[in-house]
Design a protein around this motif. Structure first.
Motif, mmCIF file in Angstrom:
data_model
loop_
_atom_site.group_PDB
_atom_site.id
_atom_site.type_symbol
_atom_site.label_atom_id
_atom_site.label_comp_id
_atom_site.label_asym_id
_atom_site.label_seq_id
_atom_site.Cartn_x
_atom_site.Cartn_y
_atom_site.Cartn_z
ATOM 1 N N THR A 110 33.286 58.771 -33.218
ATOM 2 C CA THR A 110 31.990 59.041 -32.818
ATOM 3 C C THR A 110 31.311 59.819 -34.175
ATOM 4 O O THR A 110 30.044 60.105 -33.893
ATOM 5 C CB THR A 110 33.180 60.763 -32.732
ATOM 6 O OG1 THR A 110 33.982 60.373 -31.169
ATOM 7 C CG2 THR A 110 31.753 62.131 -31.732
ATOM 8 N N ALA A 163 27.724 64.280 -27.008
ATOM 9 C CA ALA A 163 28.320 63.366 -26.056
ATOM 10 C C ALA A 163 28.389 61.855 -25.464
ATOM 11 O O ALA A 163 29.262 61.725 -24.905
ATOM 12 C CB ALA A 163 27.707 64.200 -23.851
ATOM 13 N N GLU A 164 27.606 61.532 -25.377
ATOM 14 C CA GLU A 164 26.620 60.306 -26.238
ATOM 15 C C GLU A 164 28.011 59.425 -27.428
ATOM 16 O O GLU A 164 28.841 58.657 -27.206
ATOM 17 C CB GLU A 164 25.973 59.555 -26.542
ATOM 18 C CG GLU A 164 24.989 59.931 -25.983
ATOM 19 C CD GLU A 164 22.991 59.567 -25.912
ATOM 20 O OE1 GLU A 164 23.349 59.038 -26.839
ATOM 21 O OE2 GLU A 164 22.377 60.264 -25.315
ATOM 22 N N ASP A 210 32.249 60.018 -26.125
ATOM 23 C CA ASP A 210 32.003 58.788 -25.483
ATOM 24 C C ASP A 210 32.319 57.465 -26.082
ATOM 25 O O ASP A 210 33.292 56.903 -25.291
ATOM 26 C CB ASP A 210 31.069 59.034 -24.480
ATOM 27 C CG ASP A 210 30.886 58.119 -22.665
ATOM 28 O OD1 ASP A 210 32.290 57.887 -22.463
ATOM 29 O OD2 ASP A 210 30.253 56.881 -22.522
ATOM 30 N N VAL A 236 35.810 57.791 -27.415
ATOM 31 C CA VAL A 236 36.813 58.165 -26.477
ATOM 32 C C VAL A 236 37.389 56.335 -25.905
ATOM 33 O O VAL A 236 37.897 55.931 -25.731
ATOM 34 C CB VAL A 236 36.305 58.865 -25.166
ATOM 35 C CG1 VAL A 236 37.116 58.677 -24.199
ATOM 36 C CG2 VAL A 236 36.639 60.436 -25.890
ATOM 37 N N SER A 237 35.843 55.378 -25.755
ATOM 38 C CA SER A 237 36.217 53.962 -25.388
ATOM 39 C C SER A 237 36.958 53.140 -26.348
ATOM 40 O O SER A 237 37.186 52.079 -25.867
ATOM 41 C CB SER A 237 34.548 53.584 -25.639
ATOM 42 O OG SER A 237 33.971 54.553 -24.395
ATOM 43 N N LEU A 245 38.916 61.336 -21.238
ATOM 44 C CA LEU A 245 37.642 60.745 -20.775
ATOM 45 C C LEU A 245 37.434 61.678 -19.330
ATOM 46 O O LEU A 245 35.843 62.421 -19.600
ATOM 47 C CB LEU A 245 38.658 59.776 -19.900
ATOM 48 C CG LEU A 245 38.897 58.366 -20.616
ATOM 49 C CD1 LEU A 245 40.230 58.451 -19.152
ATOM 50 C CD2 LEU A 245 37.863 57.831 -20.861
ATOM 51 N N ALA A 252 34.826 64.269 -22.169
ATOM 52 C CA ALA A 252 33.602 63.338 -22.234
ATOM 53 C C ALA A 252 32.756 63.494 -21.434
ATOM 54 O O ALA A 252 31.628 63.515 -21.101
ATOM 55 C CB ALA A 252 34.042 62.158 -22.895
ATOM 56 N N GLU A 253 33.046 63.069 -20.103
ATOM 57 C CA GLU A 253 31.963 63.075 -19.423
ATOM 58 C C GLU A 253 31.695 64.744 -18.802
ATOM 59 O O GLU A 253 30.582 65.034 -18.163
ATOM 60 C CB GLU A 253 33.309 63.011 -18.093
ATOM 61 C CG GLU A 253 32.111 62.104 -16.475
ATOM 62 C CD GLU A 253 33.066 62.136 -14.978
ATOM 63 O OE1 GLU A 253 32.938 61.969 -14.049
ATOM 64 O OE2 GLU A 253 33.594 60.925 -15.913
ATOM 65 N N ALA A 304 33.435 70.986 -20.707
ATOM 66 C CA ALA A 304 34.878 69.795 -21.007
ATOM 67 C C ALA A 304 36.085 70.183 -21.141
ATOM 68 O O ALA A 304 36.405 69.533 -21.281
ATOM 69 C CB ALA A 304 33.945 69.459 -22.633
#
Length: 191
Positions: free
Chosen positions: A83, A99-100, A103, A106-107, A127, A130-131, A140
């Motif tokens: 992050t 948020a980007e 994400d 998290v990936s 997941l 993050a969405e 969130a």
């Protein structure tokens, strides 16, 4: 830095509960390990505060990797480091930009652990959080809390709990629970 200070306080407050959850389906050290790790993060950040949000997260991630045993250190360390790397040297970060970056973090956790939604891991909270972060910090937080609770009926397919097979059903995942604590701290920091 406020987010991580609030996260450290939440982990400190909930360490016994996290360990209790982990004693049912893990090795009963999740709360103690995270408490030690986030205390070390707080100490490092207070000693030499990094200049940007990305640098804060990189430093925190490195500290978690070096002080937290088991899978939690590398997983949470990867979450924060990726992050932070995604944020780069930006001096200020919008919610949308964060948020980007989250994400991407998290990936990276999913790749490292080889897990996905429904495996009864921290990803079941991260997941959806993050969405939902695209909507708001509060969304969130709520998504992470719902995700953690949703691990109760699941059979673990990854991590130490997966060794228990059907006996993992009926227990809330400690990693998803601690991830929900982090998202609650983020919401609190943003308020």
């Amino acid at each position: 830095m406020r987010w991580l200070a609030l996260a450290a306080a939440a982990v400190d407050r909930e360490a016994d509960r996290l360990t209790e959850l982990d004693s049912a389906i893990g090795d009963a050290d999740h709360g103690a390990n995270l408490k030690r790790g986030f205390a070390a993060v707080t100490a490092v950040l207070e000693k030499e505060p990094p200049p940007t949000p990305g640098a804060v997260l990189l430093a925190a991630g490195r500290q978690l990797i070096s002080t937290v045993g088991g899978a939690s250190g590398p997983l949470y360390g990867t979450l924060l480091r990726r992050t932070g790397k995604e944020l780069g040297d930006e001096p200020a970060v919008s919610r949308a930009r964060f948020a980007e970056a989250l994400d991407a973090g998290v990936s990276a956790v999913a790749r490292l652990g080889g897990a996905q939604a429904g495996d009864k891991t921290m990803l079941d909270a991260l997941l959806p959080a993050a969405e939902a972060l695209g909507e708001s910090f509060g969304a969130a937080r709520e998504a992470a809390e719902r995700g953690a609770l949703a691990t109760v009926p699941l059979r673990a397919r990854k991590g130490r709990a997966s060794y228990l097979g059907e006996r993992s059903v009926g227990h809330q995942d400690p990693g998803a629970t601690s991830s929900a604590l982090l998202m609650a701290a983020l919401d609190e920091a943003a308020a």
